[in-house]
Design a protein around this motif. Structure first.
Motif, PDB file in Angstrom:
ATOM      1  N   ILE A   6     -12.477   8.786   1.155  1.00 31.41           N
ATOM      2  CA  ILE A   6     -13.715   8.736   0.368  1.00 31.41           C
ATOM      3  C   ILE A   6     -13.348   8.486  -1.088  1.00 31.41           C
ATOM      4  CG2 ILE A   6     -15.731  10.021  -0.428  1.00 31.41           C
ATOM      5  CD1 ILE A   6     -15.484  11.756   2.102  1.00 31.41           C
ATOM      6  N   PHE A   7     -13.881   7.430  -1.650  1.00 32.90           N
ATOM      7  CA  PHE A   7     -13.734   7.180  -3.080  1.00 32.90           C
ATOM      8  C   PHE A   7     -15.130   7.323  -3.677  1.00 32.90           C
ATOM      9  CE2 PHE A   7     -12.480   3.826  -6.526  1.00 32.90           C
ATOM     10  CZ  PHE A   7     -12.495   4.826  -7.490  1.00 32.90           C
ATOM     11  N   GLY A   8     -15.393   8.478  -4.270  1.00 35.36           N
ATOM     12  CA  GLY A   8     -16.719   8.766  -4.787  1.00 35.36           C
ATOM     13  C   GLY A   8     -16.773   8.697  -6.298  1.00 35.36           C
ATOM     14  N   GLY A   9     -17.981   8.597  -6.819  1.00 37.03           N
ATOM     15  CA  GLY A   9     -18.192   8.562  -8.258  1.00 37.03           C
ATOM     16  C   GLY A   9     -19.613   8.121  -8.554  1.00 37.03           C
ATOM     17  N   THR A  10     -20.003   8.233  -9.806  1.00 36.73           N
ATOM     18  CA  THR A  10     -21.340   7.752 -10.143  1.00 36.73           C
ATOM     19  C   THR A  10     -21.382   6.227 -10.150  1.00 36.73           C
ATOM     20  OG1 THR A  10     -20.770   8.012 -12.492  1.00 36.73           O
ATOM     21  CG2 THR A  10     -22.051   9.779 -11.471  1.00 36.73           C
ATOM     22  N   PHE A  11     -20.243   5.586 -10.488  1.00 39.64           N
ATOM     23  CA  PHE A  11     -20.164   4.115 -10.567  1.00 39.64           C
ATOM     24  C   PHE A  11     -21.336   3.585 -11.406  1.00 39.64           C
ATOM     25  CE2 PHE A  11     -18.158   5.194  -6.397  1.00 39.64           C
ATOM     26  CZ  PHE A  11     -16.856   4.983  -6.804  1.00 39.64           C
ATOM     27  N   LEU A  35     -14.377   4.554   2.164  1.00 43.71           N
ATOM     28  CA  LEU A  35     -15.813   4.600   1.920  1.00 43.71           C
ATOM     29  C   LEU A  35     -16.048   4.697   0.419  1.00 43.71           C
ATOM     30  CD1 LEU A  35     -16.947   7.101   4.713  1.00 43.71           C
ATOM     31  CD2 LEU A  35     -16.838   4.597   4.825  1.00 43.71           C
ATOM     32  N   LEU A  36     -16.625   3.674  -0.147  1.00 40.49           N
ATOM     33  CA  LEU A  36     -16.951   3.644  -1.565  1.00 40.49           C
ATOM     34  C   LEU A  36     -18.340   4.267  -1.698  1.00 40.49           C
ATOM     35  CD1 LEU A  36     -15.824   2.701  -4.278  1.00 40.49           C
ATOM     36  CD2 LEU A  36     -16.862   0.460  -3.863  1.00 40.49           C
ATOM     37  N   MET A  37     -18.386   5.499  -2.238  1.00 38.74           N
ATOM     38  CA  MET A  37     -19.568   6.339  -2.085  1.00 38.74           C
ATOM     39  C   MET A  37     -20.151   6.781  -3.430  1.00 38.74           C
ATOM     40  SD  MET A  37     -19.813   9.839   0.201  1.00 38.74           S
ATOM     41  CE  MET A  37     -19.071   9.057   1.636  1.00 38.74           C
ATOM     42  N   PRO A  38     -21.249   6.133  -3.866  1.00 37.02           N
ATOM     43  CA  PRO A  38     -21.878   6.572  -5.109  1.00 37.02           C
ATOM     44  C   PRO A  38     -22.513   7.952  -4.971  1.00 37.02           C
ATOM     45  CG  PRO A  38     -23.171   4.829  -4.071  1.00 37.02           C
ATOM     46  CD  PRO A  38     -21.912   4.955  -3.283  1.00 37.02           C
ATOM     47  N   THR A  39     -22.351   8.745  -6.018  1.00 38.29           N
ATOM     48  CA  THR A  39     -22.879  10.102  -6.065  1.00 38.29           C
ATOM     49  C   THR A  39     -24.364  10.080  -6.405  1.00 38.29           C
ATOM     50  OG1 THR A  39     -20.753  10.971  -6.794  1.00 38.29           O
ATOM     51  CG2 THR A  39     -22.684  12.286  -7.313  1.00 38.29           C
ATOM     52  N   LYS A  40     -25.131  10.951  -5.751  1.00 38.75           N
ATOM     53  CA  LYS A  40     -26.561  11.056  -6.066  1.00 38.75           C
ATOM     54  C   LYS A  40     -26.749  11.769  -7.396  1.00 38.75           C
ATOM     55  CE  LYS A  40     -30.997  12.426  -4.052  1.00 38.75           C
ATOM     56  NZ  LYS A  40     -31.514  11.053  -3.835  1.00 38.75           N
ATOM     57  N   PHE A 102      -9.596  12.299   0.299  1.00 38.51           N
ATOM     58  CA  PHE A 102     -10.495  12.139  -0.844  1.00 38.51           C
ATOM     59  C   PHE A 102      -9.702  11.640  -2.037  1.00 38.51           C
ATOM     60  CE2 PHE A 102     -13.138  13.362  -4.425  1.00 38.51           C
ATOM     61  CZ  PHE A 102     -14.415  13.063  -3.983  1.00 38.51           C
ATOM     62  N   VAL A 103     -10.177  10.570  -2.658  1.00 41.71           N
ATOM     63  CA  VAL A 103      -9.486   9.974  -3.798  1.00 41.71           C
ATOM     64  C   VAL A 103      -9.858  10.735  -5.075  1.00 41.71           C
ATOM     65  CG1 VAL A 103      -9.135   7.878  -5.154  1.00 41.71           C
ATOM     66  CG2 VAL A 103      -9.541   7.712  -2.679  1.00 41.71           C
ATOM     67  N   CYS A 104      -8.844  11.274  -5.755  1.00 39.53           N
ATOM     68  CA  CYS A 104      -9.052  12.052  -6.977  1.00 39.53           C
ATOM     69  C   CYS A 104      -8.293  11.425  -8.136  1.00 39.53           C
ATOM     70  CB  CYS A 104      -8.532  13.488  -6.807  1.00 39.53           C
ATOM     71  SG  CYS A 104      -9.698  14.633  -6.087  1.00 39.53           S
TER      72      CYS A 104
END
Length: 202
Positions: A6-11, A35-40, A102-104
């Protein structure tokens, strides 16, 4: 067993440093799928302006097209409330028996011990720790060793992504912004009048 990262962030917006990290993880063979996952709603920071989630997801989708093993994922956007990684990983594990990573970034790894239910998270997922330019190396190494001592599985990626933040980019004029974001993102921002409205439109 399949590995999903999971690579998350607000992007907000998706920028060159995001692309460089994504490229490094994609080439690392640490994960079969990313999974390129924008944060809500980011739980740890306040945004001066948060673009509509439809636009942030679309920017991720445009970036994902450049990699065979990357998919834009709207899982967190569909969840209610703040986007806690614990809830996201729990939901993903309910629908998949894959190993989760999880990508940090360097800034996140040094504060991981303050994340919501972080000790349980360490049992649920591994971590891909990216040493970012500008990160205090001693602090980064201590954080990695601390998490390993807690039983965490941590993989370190040594790369030097561009030293820029989304908040800095949002304050720029469009001509300056274009130096820090992929061309396809600049085109999308211009077409949709994001981060400044009509002044960016063609």
């Amino acid at each position: 067993m399949k590995r999903i990262a999971i690579f998350g962030g607000t992007f907000n917006p998706f920028h060159n440093a995001h692309f460089e990290v994504l490229e490094a993880v994609s080439k690392s063979n640490l994960a079969d799928e990313i999974l390129l996952m924008p944060t809500k709603l980011p739980p740890h920071k306040q945004c001066d302006f948060l673009a509509d989630e439809t636009h942030r997801l679309k920017m991720c989708a445009l970036a994902a097209q450049h990699f065979a093993n990357v998919t834009a994922c709207d899982m967190e956007l569909k969840m209610q409330g703040k986007s806690y990684t614990f809830n996201t990983v729990s939901e993903l594990k309910r629908s998949s028996d894959s190993e989760i990573l999880f990508v940090c970034g360097g800034d996140m790894i040094t504060t991981f011990n303050r994340w919501y239910r972080y000790e349980e998270l360490l049992k649920m997922m591994g971590i891909i720790a990216v040493r970012r330019k500008g990160t205090d190396n001693e602090e980064f190494d201590k954080a990695v060793e601390f998490l390993k001592a807690k039983g965490g599985k941590v993989f370190v990626l040594e790369i030097t992504p561009a030293e820029i933040s989304s908040s800095e980019i949002r304050q720029m004029k469009f001509d300056d912004m274009k130096k820090h974001i992929p061309a396809f993102i600049a085109e999308y921002i211009s077409e949709n009048g994001l981060y400044g409205g009509e002044q960016y439109a063609k």
